[in-house]
Motif scaffolding. Structure first.
Motif, mmCIF file in Angstrom:
data_model
loop_
_atom_site.group_PDB
_atom_site.id
_atom_site.type_symbol
_atom_site.label_atom_id
_atom_site.label_comp_id
_atom_site.label_asym_id
_atom_site.label_seq_id
_atom_site.Cartn_x
_atom_site.Cartn_y
_atom_site.Cartn_z
ATOM 1 N N PRO A 258 0.840 -1.442 0.362
ATOM 2 C CA PRO A 258 -0.334 -0.426 0.181
ATOM 3 C C PRO A 258 0.572 1.254 -0.516
ATOM 4 O O PRO A 258 2.225 1.197 0.377
ATOM 5 C CB PRO A 258 -0.808 -0.358 1.338
ATOM 6 N N LEU A 259 0.032 2.396 -0.616
ATOM 7 C CA LEU A 259 1.112 3.954 -0.425
ATOM 8 C C LEU A 259 0.608 4.480 0.345
ATOM 9 O O LEU A 259 -0.824 4.555 0.655
ATOM 10 C CB LEU A 259 0.948 3.905 -2.308
ATOM 11 N N LEU A 260 1.027 4.902 0.955
ATOM 12 C CA LEU A 260 0.942 5.966 1.616
ATOM 13 C C LEU A 260 1.807 7.532 1.494
ATOM 14 O O LEU A 260 2.842 7.530 1.817
ATOM 15 C CB LEU A 260 0.956 5.855 4.037
ATOM 16 N N THR A 261 0.855 8.752 0.676
ATOM 17 C CA THR A 261 1.724 9.968 0.090
ATOM 18 C C THR A 261 1.355 10.847 1.119
ATOM 19 O O THR A 261 0.945 11.434 2.359
ATOM 20 C CB THR A 261 0.275 10.319 -0.485
ATOM 21 N N LEU A 262 2.742 11.033 1.288
ATOM 22 C CA LEU A 262 2.552 12.707 2.279
ATOM 23 C C LEU A 262 2.785 13.714 1.423
ATOM 24 O O LEU A 262 3.436 13.982 0.749
ATOM 25 C CB LEU A 262 4.418 12.566 2.606
ATOM 26 N N LYS A 263 1.587 14.831 2.049
ATOM 27 C CA LYS A 263 1.030 15.561 1.722
ATOM 28 C C LYS A 263 2.132 16.864 2.722
ATOM 29 O O LYS A 263 1.380 16.837 3.638
ATOM 30 C CB LYS A 263 0.003 15.732 0.493
ATOM 31 N N ILE A 264 2.832 17.619 2.195
ATOM 32 C CA ILE A 264 3.406 18.981 3.142
ATOM 33 C C ILE A 264 3.403 20.229 2.882
ATOM 34 O O ILE A 264 3.277 20.757 1.775
ATOM 35 C CB ILE A 264 4.761 18.229 3.057
ATOM 36 N N ASP A 265 1.904 21.026 3.556
ATOM 37 C CA ASP A 265 1.658 22.168 3.055
ATOM 38 C C ASP A 265 2.783 23.557 4.190
ATOM 39 O O ASP A 265 2.599 22.940 5.122
ATOM 40 C CB ASP A 265 0.223 22.659 3.684
ATOM 41 N N ALA A 266 3.209 24.493 3.550
ATOM 42 C CA ALA A 266 4.167 24.948 3.874
ATOM 43 C C ALA A 266 3.327 26.606 3.690
ATOM 44 O O ALA A 266 3.026 27.267 2.670
ATOM 45 C CB ALA A 266 4.948 25.506 3.387
ATOM 46 N N ASP A 267 2.578 27.235 5.071
ATOM 47 C CA ASP A 267 1.915 27.953 4.718
ATOM 48 C C ASP A 267 1.827 29.061 5.117
ATOM 49 O O ASP A 267 2.133 30.545 4.638
ATOM 50 C CB ASP A 267 0.403 27.970 6.033
ATOM 51 N N THR A 268 3.529 29.623 5.880
ATOM 52 C CA THR A 268 4.050 30.274 6.761
ATOM 53 C C THR A 268 5.059 30.714 6.319
ATOM 54 O O THR A 268 6.274 29.547 5.922
ATOM 55 C CB THR A 268 3.805 30.558 8.143
ATOM 56 N N TYR A 269 5.554 32.148 6.954
ATOM 57 C CA TYR A 269 7.104 32.512 6.620
ATOM 58 C C TYR A 269 8.697 31.911 7.092
ATOM 59 O O TYR A 269 9.209 31.228 7.005
ATOM 60 C CB TYR A 269 7.488 33.601 6.857
ATOM 61 N N ARG A 270 7.592 31.234 8.209
ATOM 62 C CA ARG A 270 8.654 30.696 9.194
ATOM 63 C C ARG A 270 8.786 28.973 8.931
ATOM 64 O O ARG A 270 9.735 29.184 9.252
ATOM 65 C CB ARG A 270 7.747 30.773 10.910
ATOM 66 N N GLY A 271 7.316 28.699 8.740
ATOM 67 C CA GLY A 271 7.294 26.882 8.416
ATOM 68 C C GLY A 271 7.945 26.981 7.289
ATOM 69 O O GLY A 271 9.189 25.657 7.257
ATOM 70 N N THR A 272 8.378 27.983 6.336
ATOM 71 C CA THR A 272 9.563 27.845 4.843
ATOM 72 C C THR A 272 10.269 27.956 5.262
ATOM 73 O O THR A 272 11.364 26.687 5.097
ATOM 74 C CB THR A 272 9.216 28.794 3.915
#
Length: 313
Positions: free
Chosen positions: A2-16
């Motif tokens: 099975p595949l588990l897709t990892l989708k990463i949201d970078a919302d902010t300046y600090r997060g990036t």
């Protein structure tokens, strides 16, 4: 497998700047693939203060320690501090992700503006916002983006049509319906094509099929409160029966204070036999299958305030 897709949201300046590099190191440690989706314009996180009147907002803030995870400075952007231009000031951090071998795509231009307004806006506004993201991504990476994941799982019909104009073959803009404890309400949920304004779109949607950490932390099930100490076990119980999944995480959370929880999940998923992949990997796995179609639908999810794009059960 099975595949588990990892989708990463970078919302902010600090997060990036901080969370994204941390996640690259952690994913590389486990030889896991993933897709990073970037906010490419301004960080107006402080405008989220307007949400105080939305049902469930105070409850979510109290559960997830927003100030602790996002930082007081981030919560002042656009209010008491000028909003930083993420794409202009963080290009080298984004390029480093691609250079490390990870897929990169568009999250949005301005996360706060998109999440709060897109559902009510017209075609011209939507096209302008998305074209700015497309152009900035192309400028940073030297190539056009191949995929998209909507901020806050918020879209409108014009936005989906714009993905078609961009020629994107796959995106992850919505959610699958979950039960109160985070389990899938419909085991057939997964990749599908949307019907918008009477037309079936070519772009395949890869909906998020698991709850996010901030939707579960602090909530109680069967008399047990989910805390950083036991939440990984709860999510791993949801994936104990093998099937393909998409998990959305955030550079501001799993890339910083909640990184130890994410590492437990990476270990657990590999022990469960999952192949940890990117959205592109998942797309190539399912692209030749006969996929269902679904109408554009909105609904709420346990642990999150407001409606979002939802694959109907």
């Amino acid at each position: 497998m099975p595949l588990l897709t990892l989708k990463i949201d970078a919302d902010t300046y600090r997060g990036t700047r901080e969370g994204v590099p941390n996640l690259v190191r952690l994913l590389s440690k486990y030889q896991a693939r993933a897709t990073f989706l970037f906010s490419l314009g301004y960080d107006h996180t402080g405008w989220a203060l307007k949400q105080v009147f939305r049902p469930g907002f105070f409850q979510k803030v109290s559960r997830t320690s927003v100030v602790e995870h996002y930082g007081l400075k981030t919560l002042m952007y656009g209010v008491l501090l000028p909003a930083p231009d993420i794409g202009k000031t963080c290009a080298k951090y984004m390029q480093a992700v691609s250079n490390a071998g990870f897929e990169c795509g568009i999250h949005t231009w301005d996360h706060r503006v998109w999440q709060d307004h897109v559902r009510q806006r017209d075609a011209a506004w939507t096209s302008q916002q998305m074209q700015r993201s497309f152009d900035r991504f192309s400028q940073i990476f030297g190539r056009p983006p191949k995929t998209h994941g909507a901020a806050g799982w918020q879209m409108n019909p014009y936005a989906f049509e714009q993905l078609e104009k961009f020629g994107m073959a796959y995106a992850s803009d919505g959610r699958a319906m979950l039960t109160e404890d985070g389990a899938l309400a419909d085991q057939t949920a997964g990749p599908h094509r949307l019907q918008v304004n009477g037309k079936t779109l070519a772009c395949i949607q890869l909906p998020t099929t698991l709850p996010t950490l901030d939707e579960l932390l602090g909530r109680s099930f069967n008399g047990i409160e989910l805390t950083p100490a036991n939440i990984a076990a709860h999510i791993l119980a949801l994936t104990a029966t093998p099937r393909d999944h998409v998990f959305t995480l955030h550079a501001e959370l799993e890339g910083q204070k909640l990184a130890p929880i994410f590492e437990q999940l990476l270990q657990g998923w590999q022990e469960q036999g999952y192949d940890l992949v990117s959205m592109e990997d998942y797309f190539h796995h399912i692209k030749d299958q006969a996929l269902p179609t679904a109408p554009l639908t909105w609904a709420e999810l346990p642990g999150r305030s407001g409606e979002m794009i939802m694959q109907p059960s």
